[in-house]
Design an enzyme around this catalytic site. Sequence first.
Site, PDB file in Angstrom:
ATOM      1  N   GLY A  63      22.253  16.197 -17.650  1.00 50.48           N
ATOM      2  CA  GLY A  63      23.420  16.150 -18.519  1.00 50.48           C
ATOM      3  C   GLY A  63      23.067  16.469 -19.949  1.00 50.48           C
ATOM      4  CG  ASN A  64      20.166  16.664 -23.337  1.00 49.30           C
ATOM      5  OD1 ASN A  64      21.021  16.989 -24.149  1.00 49.30           O
ATOM      6  ND2 ASN A  64      18.940  16.333 -23.677  1.00 49.30           N
ATOM      7  CG  HIS A  77      23.999  22.112 -20.080  1.00 54.64           C
ATOM      8  ND1 HIS A  77      24.104  21.362 -21.233  1.00 54.64           N
ATOM      9  CD2 HIS A  77      24.588  21.379 -19.089  1.00 54.64           C
ATOM     10  CE1 HIS A  77      24.741  20.229 -20.960  1.00 54.64           C
ATOM     11  NE2 HIS A  77      25.044  20.210 -19.666  1.00 54.64           N
ATOM     12  CB  CYS A  78      19.175  20.234 -17.254  1.00 56.77           C
ATOM     13  SG  CYS A  78      18.620  19.442 -15.724  1.00 56.77           S
ATOM     14  CB  THR A  79      24.154  20.151 -13.987  1.00 55.04           C
ATOM     15  OG1 THR A  79      23.282  20.675 -12.979  1.00 55.04           O
ATOM     16  CG2 THR A  79      24.926  21.310 -14.599  1.00 55.04           C
TER      17      THR A  79
END
Length: 210
Positions: free
Chosen positions: A74-75, A69-71
Amino acid sequence: MNPGIIPRNESIPQELEQQMDLRGVPRHRFLKISEITIKQFCATCNIFRPPRSKHCSFCDNCILRFDHHCTWLGNCVGLYNYRYFVVLIYSSTIFLMQCLYVTVCHFGQEADDTFGPDYGFLDVLWVLSEDTSTVFFFLYCLFLMFAVLLLAVYHTVISLQNLTTNEHVKNYYREGQNPFDYGGLKNCQQIYCFPENLVCRSMIQHDPTC
């Protein structure tokens, strides 16, 4: 974009009602992948997950070929958007390198305009002291460039081994036991050209002991 969200069931499918345990949850099915036993049923989504899928606690969805999950974005990064994520970090690295190059050229041009073509090191320091905002911009780009470059190198290495970030961090497979590894070239071809094709060796089997 959609990373590969697996549609969820609003309720437990009727065909599983005869397979409930004492808690009212369908009995789990387990896959053994290279001696690693993986639970398939997701009690949140009411589905049996395919291999390499995972439920993301941030997005609250099961994701096909879950990477991470890439902060920043945001996805989630998964089956459908992993190659675009890699393109993003490569292009960001190249862009930041260009920013550093242009900034250095700018300082050189300023020194040349002020002191002539025979300017020295002290002259460059004077130019830097007069343009502190650009110096901070240079240091900012330098920091980001190294961070994104390390990320690009990392994803290049795990792509050559056909690993996801989740699998690599959790050390799913022992050396030589990755059932999805068919060599660097074929791995990259499968990940970036035909991501929907799940190619694996015979190391995946049903585990009836669980």
